[in-house]
Design an enzyme around this catalytic site. Structure first.
Site, mmCIF file in Angstrom:
data_model
loop_
_atom_site.group_PDB
_atom_site.id
_atom_site.type_symbol
_atom_site.label_atom_id
_atom_site.label_comp_id
_atom_site.label_asym_id
_atom_site.label_seq_id
_atom_site.Cartn_x
_atom_site.Cartn_y
_atom_site.Cartn_z
ATOM 1 N N CYS A 1 -6.657 7.375 2.772
ATOM 2 C CA CYS A 1 -6.618 6.073 3.449
ATOM 3 C C CYS A 1 -6.638 6.153 4.976
ATOM 4 O O CYS A 1 -7.098 5.219 5.630
ATOM 5 C CB CYS A 1 -5.443 5.235 2.961
ATOM 6 S SG CYS A 1 -3.860 6.071 2.965
ATOM 7 N N LYS B 1 9.420 7.054 -3.660
ATOM 8 C CA LYS B 1 9.091 6.333 -2.431
ATOM 9 C C LYS B 1 8.767 4.881 -2.712
ATOM 10 O O LYS B 1 7.988 4.626 -3.618
ATOM 11 C CB LYS B 1 7.875 7.024 -1.816
ATOM 12 C CG LYS B 1 7.305 6.360 -0.598
ATOM 13 C CD LYS B 1 6.030 7.041 -0.220
ATOM 14 C CE LYS B 1 5.354 6.237 0.862
ATOM 15 N NZ LYS B 1 3.996 6.585 1.031
ATOM 16 N N GLU C 1 5.378 8.354 -14.941
ATOM 17 C CA GLU C 1 4.599 8.981 -13.859
ATOM 18 C C GLU C 1 5.136 10.377 -13.539
ATOM 19 O O GLU C 1 4.377 11.313 -13.317
ATOM 20 C CB GLU C 1 4.663 8.121 -12.589
ATOM 21 C CG GLU C 1 3.871 6.818 -12.657
ATOM 22 C CD GLU C 1 2.365 7.037 -12.511
ATOM 23 O OE1 GLU C 1 1.925 8.193 -12.354
ATOM 24 O OE2 GLU C 1 1.635 6.041 -12.559
ATOM 25 N N CYS D 1 -7.442 4.214 -0.414
ATOM 26 C CA CYS D 1 -7.036 5.592 -0.709
ATOM 27 C C CYS D 1 -8.103 6.411 -1.430
ATOM 28 O O CYS D 1 -7.811 7.490 -1.953
ATOM 29 C CB CYS D 1 -5.744 5.576 -1.527
ATOM 30 S SG CYS D 1 -4.385 4.765 -0.659
ATOM 31 N N TYR E 1 12.240 9.424 9.281
ATOM 32 C CA TYR E 1 11.924 9.317 10.704
ATOM 33 C C TYR E 1 13.196 9.429 11.548
ATOM 34 O O TYR E 1 13.117 9.563 12.761
ATOM 35 C CB TYR E 1 11.204 7.988 10.983
ATOM 36 C CG TYR E 1 9.951 7.841 10.133
ATOM 37 C CD1 TYR E 1 8.781 8.495 10.486
ATOM 38 C CD2 TYR E 1 9.963 7.089 8.951
ATOM 39 C CE1 TYR E 1 7.650 8.406 9.690
ATOM 40 C CE2 TYR E 1 8.834 6.989 8.154
ATOM 41 C CZ TYR E 1 7.680 7.652 8.526
ATOM 42 O OH TYR E 1 6.561 7.573 7.735
ATOM 43 N N SER F 1 8.830 3.941 6.497
ATOM 44 C CA SER F 1 8.738 3.331 7.825
ATOM 45 C C SER F 1 9.449 1.989 7.941
ATOM 46 O O SER F 1 10.120 1.732 8.944
ATOM 47 C CB SER F 1 7.266 3.182 8.211
ATOM 48 O OG SER F 1 6.576 2.380 7.264
ATOM 49 N N ARG G 1 1.482 1.830 8.413
ATOM 50 C CA ARG G 1 0.041 1.561 8.460
ATOM 51 C C ARG G 1 -0.415 1.326 9.884
ATOM 52 O O ARG G 1 -1.558 1.599 10.228
ATOM 53 C CB ARG G 1 -0.308 0.430 7.507
ATOM 54 C CG ARG G 1 -0.094 0.900 6.075
ATOM 55 C CD ARG G 1 -0.501 -0.108 5.028
ATOM 56 N NE ARG G 1 -0.108 0.376 3.700
ATOM 57 C CZ ARG G 1 -0.078 -0.373 2.617
ATOM 58 N NH1 ARG G 1 -0.428 -1.653 2.701
ATOM 59 N NH2 ARG G 1 0.283 0.145 1.462
ATOM 60 N N ARG H 1 -2.976 -2.227 -2.437
ATOM 61 C CA ARG H 1 -2.964 -0.981 -3.214
ATOM 62 C C ARG H 1 -2.327 -1.168 -4.599
ATOM 63 O O ARG H 1 -1.904 -0.212 -5.228
ATOM 64 C CB ARG H 1 -2.211 0.103 -2.447
ATOM 65 C CG ARG H 1 -2.672 0.340 -1.014
ATOM 66 C CD ARG H 1 -2.471 1.785 -0.586
ATOM 67 N NE ARG H 1 -2.373 2.004 0.844
ATOM 68 C CZ ARG H 1 -3.381 1.903 1.718
ATOM 69 N NH1 ARG H 1 -4.599 1.539 1.309
ATOM 70 N NH2 ARG H 1 -3.180 2.142 3.004
ATOM 71 N N LYS I 1 5.510 6.292 -6.664
ATOM 72 C CA LYS I 1 5.224 5.616 -5.406
ATOM 73 C C LYS I 1 4.881 4.166 -5.706
ATOM 74 O O LYS I 1 3.929 3.883 -6.426
ATOM 75 C CB LYS I 1 4.054 6.303 -4.701
ATOM 76 C CG LYS I 1 3.652 5.589 -3.414
ATOM 77 C CD LYS I 1 2.625 6.373 -2.624
ATOM 78 C CE LYS I 1 2.171 5.578 -1.413
ATOM 79 N NZ LYS I 1 1.191 6.305 -0.604
HETATM 80 C C1 PBG Z 1 -0.704 7.218 2.426
HETATM 81 C C2 PBG Z 1 0.754 7.063 2.683
HETATM 82 C C3 PBG Z 1 1.490 5.906 2.984
HETATM 83 C C4 PBG Z 1 2.790 6.322 3.270
HETATM 84 C C5 PBG Z 1 2.834 7.694 3.093
HETATM 85 N N1 PBG Z 1 1.563 8.136 2.704
HETATM 86 C C6 PBG Z 1 1.073 4.497 3.135
HETATM 87 C C7 PBG Z 1 0.523 3.737 2.013
HETATM 88 O O1 PBG Z 1 0.533 4.157 0.853
HETATM 89 O O2 PBG Z 1 0.036 2.665 2.329
HETATM 90 C C8 PBG Z 1 3.926 5.420 3.691
HETATM 91 C C9 PBG Z 1 4.977 6.073 4.502
HETATM 92 C C10 PBG Z 1 5.880 5.149 5.244
HETATM 93 O O3 PBG Z 1 5.830 3.902 5.132
HETATM 94 O O4 PBG Z 1 6.709 5.675 5.982
HETATM 95 N N2 PBG Z 1 -1.150 6.891 1.163
HETATM 96 ZN ZN ZN Z 2 -3.462 6.398 0.714
#
Ligand code: PBG
Ligand code: ZN
Length: 326
Positions: A121, A247, A232, A129, A312, A273, A204, A216, A194
């Protein structure tokens, strides 16, 4: 005298509380995400993630030295390429941004553990992705790109590859591709559970990976489901994952706990994030005690069963821990 149990006995002094303590947070539990951007002289603060930067390769050595001085053992790399296209070419280019970053770090500081995010992505013009067919990501057309990306990261010297795409079968094709390219010893840490989450918003912006249309939800998991996460996880482990990521983390502590009770591999919580941004925003306003809240949250992840935490907050935590030992 009435008889009752005095649980307060073990709380009356710092020494007794230390004796009775069940969980701890150490810098060795933490993994720090870094955003590496193509270009020169860039150290650009991400507006929704105060204290986090997009860093170009010429500023990377200084950043790694900083992390080493703080005792941070592991990093998690994301790349922002100069050019994006429909095939995500930058994701698997031998001289791609992540591949170059890995080579540069490994040449100077081989002891720094490098985990690379494997997804398309950040590298696709549409921000999805994988390969788009119609209005969604085509699973089977995307798999070979993920396998190529993983192999190129391993060739550059990555210690661990971490697929975050949520395509079906990705761990199997990545394992096979790594093995046949001579990287049978490179572990796969899969984002097994995830979720399609609103908590990824600030990321993003950081990774410049907001989809130009749609979302997504056809590949990431529905936040309403927990049994599905166990499915999963089982599938990724059966395909050969060596460690798994849950996550986001904060709203999914039940998933971390359930995973802990069912699996023996290392479990990593990704404190994403949006979770970071909320804490920073409230702390900036003086509404919360940042250090207390962050450390309490990290303990929560450890209590839930996370072995390691991608966060972070890593540099802040490392500083707080150093100060408390000084
Ligand atoms: C990429 C990815 C994402 C994150 C980690 N790898 C974003 C998404 O799936 O849109 C998010 C990490 C975060 O928010 O700190 N696929
Ligand atoms: Zn991605």
């Amino acid at each position: 005298m009435t008889s009752f149990v005095r649980t307060r006995r073990l709380r009356q002094s710092a020494a007794l509380r230390a004796l009775a303590r069940e969980h701890t947070v150490a810098v060795s539990d933490l993994i720090y995400p870094l955003f590496i951007i193509e270009g020169e002289g860039i150290r650009h603060e991400i507006s929704s993630m105060p204290g986090q930067y997009q860093i170009s390769l010429d500023n990377l050595d200084a950043e790694i030295d900083d992390l080493i001085n703080l005792g941070i053992p592991a990093i998690f790399l994301f790349g922002i390429p100069a050019e994006k296209d429909e095939q995500a070419s930058g994701a698997y280019a031998e001289d791609g941004i992540v591949q170059r970053a890995v080579r540069q770090i490994k040449a100077r500081t081989p002891e720094m553990l490098i985990i690379t995010d494997v997804c398309c992505c950040e590298y696709t013009s549409h921000g999805h992705c994988g390969i788009i067919v119609g209005d969604s990501v085509d699973n089977d057309l995307t798999l070979p790109l993920l396998a190529r990306t993983a192999v190129s990261h391993a060739r550059a010297g990555a210690d661990i590859v971490a697929p975050s795409d949520m395509m079906d079968g990705r761990v199997a094709v990545m394992r096979e591709a790594l093995d046949s390219a001579g990287y049978s010893t490179t572990p796969i840490m899969s984002y097994a559970a995830k979720y399609a989450s609103g908590y990824y918003g600030p990321f993003r912006e950081a990774a410049e990976s907001t989809p130009t249309f749609g979302d997504r939800r056809t590949h990431q998991m529905d936040p309403a489901n927990s049994r599905e996460a166990m499915r999963e996880i089982n599938i990724d482990l059966a395909e050969g994952a060596d460690a798994i990521i849950v996550k986001p983390a904060l709203a999914y502590m039940d998933i971390i706990r359930a995973a802990r009770e069912r699996t023996l591999v290392p479990i990593v919580a990704y404190n994403v994030s949006g979770e970071f941004a909320m804490v920073k925003a409230a702390a900036e306003r003086g509404w919360i005690d940042e250090e207390r809240i962050v450390m309490e949250t990290m303990l929560g992840f450890r209590r839930a069963g996370a072995d390691r935490i991608i966060t972070y907050h890593t540099k802040d935590i490392a500083r707080w821990l150093q100060e408390s030992q000084a």
